[in-house]
Design a protein around this motif. Structure first.
Motif, short mmCIF file in Angstrom:
data_model
loop_
_atom_site.label_atom_id
_atom_site.label_comp_id
_atom_site.label_asym_id
_atom_site.label_seq_id
_atom_site.Cartn_x
_atom_site.Cartn_y
_atom_site.Cartn_z
N ARG A 61 0.91 -1.38 -0.01
CA ARG A 61 0.14 0.02 -0.11
C ARG A 61 0.88 1.30 -0.01
N ARG A 62 1.87 1.34 0.86
CA ARG A 62 2.92 2.56 0.78
C ARG A 62 3.45 2.69 -0.58
N LEU A 63 3.77 1.59 -1.37
CA LEU A 63 4.37 1.68 -2.69
C LEU A 63 3.33 2.32 -3.68
N ALA A 64 1.92 1.88 -3.50
CA ALA A 64 0.84 2.29 -4.42
C ALA A 64 0.71 3.77 -3.91
N GLN A 65 0.93 4.16 -2.78
CA GLN A 65 0.47 5.64 -2.38
C GLN A 65 1.92 6.50 -2.93
N LYS A 66 2.92 6.00 -3.00
CA LYS A 66 4.26 6.84 -3.39
C LYS A 66 4.06 7.14 -5.09
N ILE A 67 3.48 5.89 -5.74
CA ILE A 67 3.32 6.04 -7.01
C ILE A 67 2.19 7.25 -7.28
N ALA A 68 0.99 7.12 -6.39
CA ALA A 68 0.00 8.04 -6.66
C ALA A 68 0.30 9.51 -6.49
N GLU A 90 -2.45 -3.24 -23.13
CA GLU A 90 -2.27 -3.63 -24.97
C GLU A 90 -3.27 -2.24 -25.26
N ALA A 91 -4.40 -1.88 -24.79
CA ALA A 91 -5.11 -0.72 -25.33
C ALA A 91 -4.56 0.50 -25.23
N GLY A 92 -3.26 0.73 -24.35
CA GLY A 92 -2.85 1.83 -24.25
C GLY A 92 -3.47 2.72 -23.32
N ASN A 93 -4.15 2.09 -22.21
CA ASN A 93 -4.74 3.00 -20.89
C ASN A 93 -3.76 2.95 -20.05
N VAL A 94 -2.69 2.25 -19.83
CA VAL A 94 -1.75 2.37 -18.95
C VAL A 94 -0.25 2.15 -19.83
N ASP A 95 0.80 2.82 -19.00
CA ASP A 95 2.21 2.70 -19.68
C ASP A 95 2.99 1.54 -18.85
N ALA A 96 2.81 1.27 -17.87
CA ALA A 96 3.48 0.03 -16.88
C ALA A 96 2.70 -0.44 -15.89
N ILE A 97 2.81 -1.62 -15.65
CA ILE A 97 2.32 -2.33 -14.72
C ILE A 97 3.25 -2.74 -13.63
N LEU A 98 3.11 -2.65 -12.16
CA LEU A 98 3.94 -2.98 -11.47
C LEU A 98 3.17 -3.84 -10.72
N GLU A 99 3.74 -5.19 -10.52
CA GLU A 99 3.36 -6.29 -9.97
C GLU A 99 4.09 -6.79 -8.76
N GLY A 131 9.92 5.74 -18.00
CA GLY A 131 9.04 5.33 -17.15
C GLY A 131 9.65 4.01 -16.23
N THR A 132 10.25 3.12 -16.83
CA THR A 132 10.65 1.93 -16.26
C THR A 132 11.66 2.32 -15.07
N GLN A 133 12.60 3.23 -15.63
CA GLN A 133 13.63 3.58 -14.73
C GLN A 133 13.07 4.40 -13.63
N TYR A 134 12.29 5.32 -13.73
CA TYR A 134 11.57 6.14 -12.86
C TYR A 134 10.72 5.10 -11.68
N LEU A 135 10.08 4.27 -12.26
CA LEU A 135 9.25 3.39 -11.42
C LEU A 135 10.44 2.31 -10.55
N MET A 136 11.68 2.13 -11.12
CA MET A 136 12.43 1.47 -10.25
C MET A 136 13.07 2.20 -9.32
N GLN A 137 13.34 3.46 -9.56
CA GLN A 137 14.04 4.32 -8.53
C GLN A 137 12.74 4.63 -7.50
N THR A 138 11.72 4.72 -7.74
CA THR A 138 10.57 5.10 -6.65
C THR A 138 10.52 3.74 -5.86
N LEU A 139 10.82 2.52 -6.50
CA LEU A 139 10.47 1.34 -5.57
C LEU A 139 11.79 1.09 -4.61
#
Length: 367
Positions: A61-68, A90-99, A131-139
């Motif tokens: 939840r903390r990770l999701a809050q940081k992203i938001a 696939e539809a282009g609604n999101v650019d990345a998925i964090l699992e 975007g992937t680099q930013y996401l990895m850094q935030t994580l």
């Protein structure tokens, strides 16, 4: 000299009486410097991220809050349905998925964390990569904060990155000197060419042909006003860069104005050549537009020259803006001096001599 002054007086009067040119000369650089640095940005923001949370823990939840809460991301969805979010990707609604896998927090506590999966949309390669680099850094930063709050040592950073000359990696700092170059190309290349061809179309050049005015004096009188306008436009652009964006040259103003004076000579000579080889406005505009597009796309103005194929990199040595771009960015961001950049200054001087000599040889005092 008296003849030159009389012709200069005529040129300035003609310029000021034009209902369009004075307004365009003022409005064009102001609009370019106020608008373009904001819209021509390679900074990646508002990256749509979907978080697939299979752990449902405080850490996830903390990770999701940081992203938001980040300016770089837009949290599109928080769910545990990976296939559903993959359809959004696939539809282009999101650019990345964090699992985040089940048991992620538990394994993190035990010191044996599981791998986190990031799925990115690679259609826009730059957005996907950054975007992937930013996401990895935030994580990484979030996990380090959680470790510190729980009294555990944060993981040691094995790599220390320091960005020299542009510490914040602001793309505007990279583009503003380039926009100044575009202004000089337009003001000191296009306008003199159109002015000379305009004399041909209106027939006023025939009145000059029957006078004892030499072709050198006539051409000089046509170019000097635009040399002065070019230096004035550069001054306005640097002032806007300082007042609006806080960007001031680290190097000396003398280095900038010397390079600008040489580049203005190059572009004005090129404009005269284009006018000498044209018989009407359409020919001049299409010819100038063709070469200006090459200047913009291949001189390193928008994309690095080193990223081009070898054959294209060799062609760039024949493009004058390449050298002025190197000088402007080096002086503005690194504080380089004339001695540091003397090959580029010498190249601009050589182009100025060649272009203006060619302009004088191709000019004929006849309609």
């Amino acid at each position: 000299m008296r003849t030159l002054f009389v012709l200069l007086d005529k040129e300035f009067r003609q310029f000021l009486r034009n209902p369009f040119m004075p307004k365009m000369t003022v409005a064009f650089p102001v609009m370019i410097m106020l608008v373009m640095p904001w819209v021509t940005s390679m900074d990646v923001r508002h990256i749509g991220v979907a978080v697939v949370d299979r752990d449902h823990s405080e850490t996830s939840r903390r990770l999701a809050q940081k992203i938001a809460n980040s300016d770089y991301f837009t949290l599109f969805a928080l769910s545990d349905d990976f296939r559903g979010q993959l359809r959004n990707l696939e539809a282009g609604n999101v650019d990345a998925i964090l699992e985040l896998p089940d048991g992620f927090e538990r394994d993190l506590e035990s010191g044996n964390p599981q791998h986190v999966s990031i799925s990115a949309n690679g259609v826009n390669a730059m957005k996907g990569s950054l975007g992937t680099q930013y996401l990895m850094q935030t994580l990484s930063l979030t996990l380090a904060e959680l470790s510190a709050e729980r009294g555990r040592p944060a993981p040691a950073d094995r790599v220390a990155v320091q960005y020299r000359y542009n510490p914040t990696l602001e793309y505007r700092n990279y583009m503003i000197p380039a926009l100044m170059i575009m202004l000089l190309v337009m003001m000191c290349g296009f306008l003199p060419a159109l002015n000379l061809v305009g004399e041909k179309e209106s027939g006023t050049i025939e009145q000059i042909n029957v006078t004892p005015v030499s072709q050198f004096v006539f051409t000089l009188a046509k170019l000097i006003p635009y040399w002065l306008i070019g230096l004035a436009v550069l001054t306005v652009a640097m002032t806007i860069g300082w007042l609006v964006y806080g960007l001031v040259p680290v190097g000396s103003l003398g280095s900038i104005y010397l390079a600008a004076a040489l580049f203005i000579l190059v572009m004005s000579g090129f404009g005269v050549i284009a006018a000498n080889c044209s018989s009407n406005m359409q020919q001049t505009m299409f010819g100038m537009f063709f070469f200006v597009m090459i200047f913009i796309l291949m001189s390193g103005l928008l994309t690095p020259i080193q990223s081009m194929p070898q054959w294209a990199q060799r062609i760039t040595y024949a493009l004058p803006p390449r050298y002025f771009i190197d000088i402007m960015r080096a002086v503005y961001l690194k504080g380089a001096t004339v001695a540091d950049m003397w090959p580029c200054y010498a190249a601009l001087a050589g182009f100025a001599i060649v272009f203006n000599a060619t302009a004088a040889l191709t000019f004929r005092k006849q309609s």
